[in-house]
Design a protein around this motif. Structure first.
Motif, PDB file in Angstrom:
ATOM      1  N   VAL A 156       0.977  -1.086   0.177  1.00 18.07           N
ATOM      2  CA  VAL A 156      -0.136   0.329  -0.422  1.00 18.07           C
ATOM      3  C   VAL A 156       1.005   0.942  -0.106  1.00 18.07           C
ATOM      4  CG1 VAL A 156      -2.267   1.363   1.581  1.00 18.07           C
ATOM      5  CG2 VAL A 156      -1.924  -0.985   0.975  1.00 18.07           C
ATOM      6  N   SER A 157       1.951   1.241   0.585  1.00 21.97           N
ATOM      7  CA  SER A 157       2.956   2.344   0.830  1.00 21.97           C
ATOM      8  C   SER A 157       3.426   2.755  -0.761  1.00 21.97           C
ATOM      9  CB  SER A 157       3.528   2.147   2.188  1.00 21.97           C
ATOM     10  OG  SER A 157       3.448   1.862   3.016  1.00 21.97           O
ATOM     11  N   ALA A 158       3.546   1.378  -1.343  1.00 22.12           N
ATOM     12  CA  ALA A 158       4.608   1.737  -2.922  1.00 22.12           C
ATOM     13  C   ALA A 158       3.136   2.524  -3.052  1.00 22.12           C
ATOM     14  CB  ALA A 158       5.169   0.516  -3.267  1.00 22.12           C
ATOM     15  N   VAL A 159       2.395   1.398  -3.591  1.00 20.52           N
ATOM     16  CA  VAL A 159       1.493   2.463  -4.251  1.00 20.52           C
ATOM     17  C   VAL A 159       1.257   3.976  -3.816  1.00 20.52           C
ATOM     18  CG1 VAL A 159      -0.976   2.722  -4.718  1.00 20.52           C
ATOM     19  CG2 VAL A 159      -0.423   0.038  -4.847  1.00 20.52           C
ATOM     20  N   VAL A 160       1.008   4.777  -2.971  1.00 24.85           N
ATOM     21  CA  VAL A 160       0.141   5.494  -2.330  1.00 24.85           C
ATOM     22  C   VAL A 160       1.811   6.421  -3.108  1.00 24.85           C
ATOM     23  CG1 VAL A 160       0.311   7.520  -0.630  1.00 24.85           C
ATOM     24  CG2 VAL A 160      -0.666   5.210  -0.851  1.00 24.85           C
ATOM     25  N   VAL A 161       2.720   5.995  -2.725  1.00 24.71           N
ATOM     26  CA  VAL A 161       3.895   7.316  -2.892  1.00 24.71           C
ATOM     27  C   VAL A 161       4.049   7.438  -4.465  1.00 24.71           C
ATOM     28  CG1 VAL A 161       6.725   6.563  -3.390  1.00 24.71           C
ATOM     29  CG2 VAL A 161       5.920   6.188  -0.979  1.00 24.71           C
ATOM     30  N   ALA A 162       3.918   5.750  -5.163  1.00 25.33           N
ATOM     31  CA  ALA A 162       3.904   6.011  -6.714  1.00 25.33           C
ATOM     32  C   ALA A 162       3.120   6.925  -7.775  1.00 25.33           C
ATOM     33  CB  ALA A 162       3.993   4.523  -7.793  1.00 25.33           C
ATOM     34  N   VAL A 163       1.638   7.204  -6.635  1.00 24.22           N
ATOM     35  CA  VAL A 163       0.661   7.513  -7.220  1.00 24.22           C
ATOM     36  C   VAL A 163       1.160   9.547  -7.143  1.00 24.22           C
ATOM     37  CG1 VAL A 163      -1.579   7.810  -6.753  1.00 24.22           C
ATOM     38  CG2 VAL A 163      -0.918   6.227  -7.227  1.00 24.22           C
ATOM     39  N   THR A 164       1.578   9.413  -5.779  1.00 28.09           N
ATOM     40  CA  THR A 164       2.270  11.007  -5.424  1.00 28.09           C
ATOM     41  C   THR A 164       3.173  11.231  -6.687  1.00 28.09           C
ATOM     42  OG1 THR A 164       1.534  10.095  -3.091  1.00 28.09           O
ATOM     43  CG2 THR A 164       3.072  12.332  -3.987  1.00 28.09           C
ATOM     44  N   VAL A 165       4.128  10.630  -6.446  1.00 28.77           N
ATOM     45  CA  VAL A 165       5.106  11.066  -7.350  1.00 28.77           C
ATOM     46  C   VAL A 165       4.704  10.921  -8.824  1.00 28.77           C
ATOM     47  CG1 VAL A 165       7.332  10.336  -9.206  1.00 28.77           C
ATOM     48  CG2 VAL A 165       6.857   9.681  -6.277  1.00 28.77           C
ATOM     49  N   MET A 166       3.208   9.934  -9.039  1.00 22.82           N
ATOM     50  CA  MET A 166       3.153  10.765 -11.480  1.00 22.82           C
ATOM     51  C   MET A 166       2.384  11.928 -10.778  1.00 22.82           C
ATOM     52  SD  MET A 166       3.072   9.285 -13.580  1.00 22.82           S
ATOM     53  CE  MET A 166       3.194   7.768 -14.431  1.00 22.82           C
ATOM     54  N   SER A 167       1.375  11.620 -10.110  1.00 18.82           N
ATOM     55  CA  SER A 167       0.923  12.770  -9.822  1.00 18.82           C
ATOM     56  C   SER A 167       1.935  14.431  -9.930  1.00 18.82           C
ATOM     57  CB  SER A 167      -0.986  12.862  -8.706  1.00 18.82           C
ATOM     58  OG  SER A 167       0.069  13.482  -7.769  1.00 18.82           O
ATOM     59  N   ILE A 168       2.550  14.804  -9.511  1.00 18.44           N
ATOM     60  CA  ILE A 168       3.701  16.166  -9.116  1.00 18.44           C
ATOM     61  C   ILE A 168       3.979  15.920 -10.759  1.00 18.44           C
ATOM     62  CG2 ILE A 168       5.799  16.815  -8.450  1.00 18.44           C
ATOM     63  CD1 ILE A 168       5.061  15.087  -5.509  1.00 18.44           C
ATOM     64  N   TYR A 169       4.472  14.411 -11.190  1.00 14.14           N
ATOM     65  CA  TYR A 169       5.425  14.400 -12.841  1.00 14.14           C
ATOM     66  C   TYR A 169       3.601  14.892 -13.830  1.00 14.14           C
ATOM     67  CZ  TYR A 169       6.961  13.498 -16.764  1.00 14.14           C
ATOM     68  OH  TYR A 169       7.528  12.980 -18.099  1.00 14.14           O
ATOM     69  N   LEU A 170       2.860  15.020 -13.618  1.00 12.86           N
ATOM     70  CA  LEU A 170       1.942  15.387 -14.731  1.00 12.86           C
ATOM     71  C   LEU A 170       2.010  16.529 -14.278  1.00 12.86           C
ATOM     72  CD1 LEU A 170      -0.287  11.979 -14.324  1.00 12.86           C
ATOM     73  CD2 LEU A 170       2.058  12.723 -16.067  1.00 12.86           C
ATOM     74  N   SER A 171       1.343  17.312 -12.601  1.00 15.69           N
ATOM     75  CA  SER A 171       1.336  18.639 -12.365  1.00 15.69           C
ATOM     76  C   SER A 171       2.430  19.602 -12.917  1.00 15.69           C
ATOM     77  CB  SER A 171       1.002  18.611 -11.160  1.00 15.69           C
ATOM     78  OG  SER A 171      -0.129  18.200 -10.799  1.00 15.69           O
ATOM     79  N   PHE A 172       3.928  19.005 -12.261  1.00 16.03           N
ATOM     80  CA  PHE A 172       4.581  20.217 -12.842  1.00 16.03           C
ATOM     81  C   PHE A 172       5.848  19.980 -14.059  1.00 16.03           C
ATOM     82  CE2 PHE A 172       3.285  20.432  -8.844  1.00 16.03           C
ATOM     83  CZ  PHE A 172       2.646  21.666  -8.419  1.00 16.03           C
TER      84      PHE A 172
END
Length: 43
Positions: free
Chosen positions: A11-27
């Motif tokens: 679950v931690s790996a999924v949360v980190v992956a989604v966070t990194v992907m959303s930051i990459y797509l946003s900025f």
């Protein structure tokens, strides 16, 4: 390894992956294609 530890790590790996992907797509480079809807409807 205990099943609870595996689940917490998964679950931690999924949360980190989604966070990194959303930051990459946003900025990151894909953000150049995003449109601001407030700029599109000037009054």
């Amino acid at each position: 390894m205990e099943p609870a530890t595996v689940m917490i790590l998964s679950v931690s790996a999924v949360v980190v992956a989604v966070t990194v992907m959303s930051i990459y797509l946003s900025f990151g480079p894909p953000s150049k294609q995003l449109a601001d809807p407030f700029d599109d409807h000037e009054d």
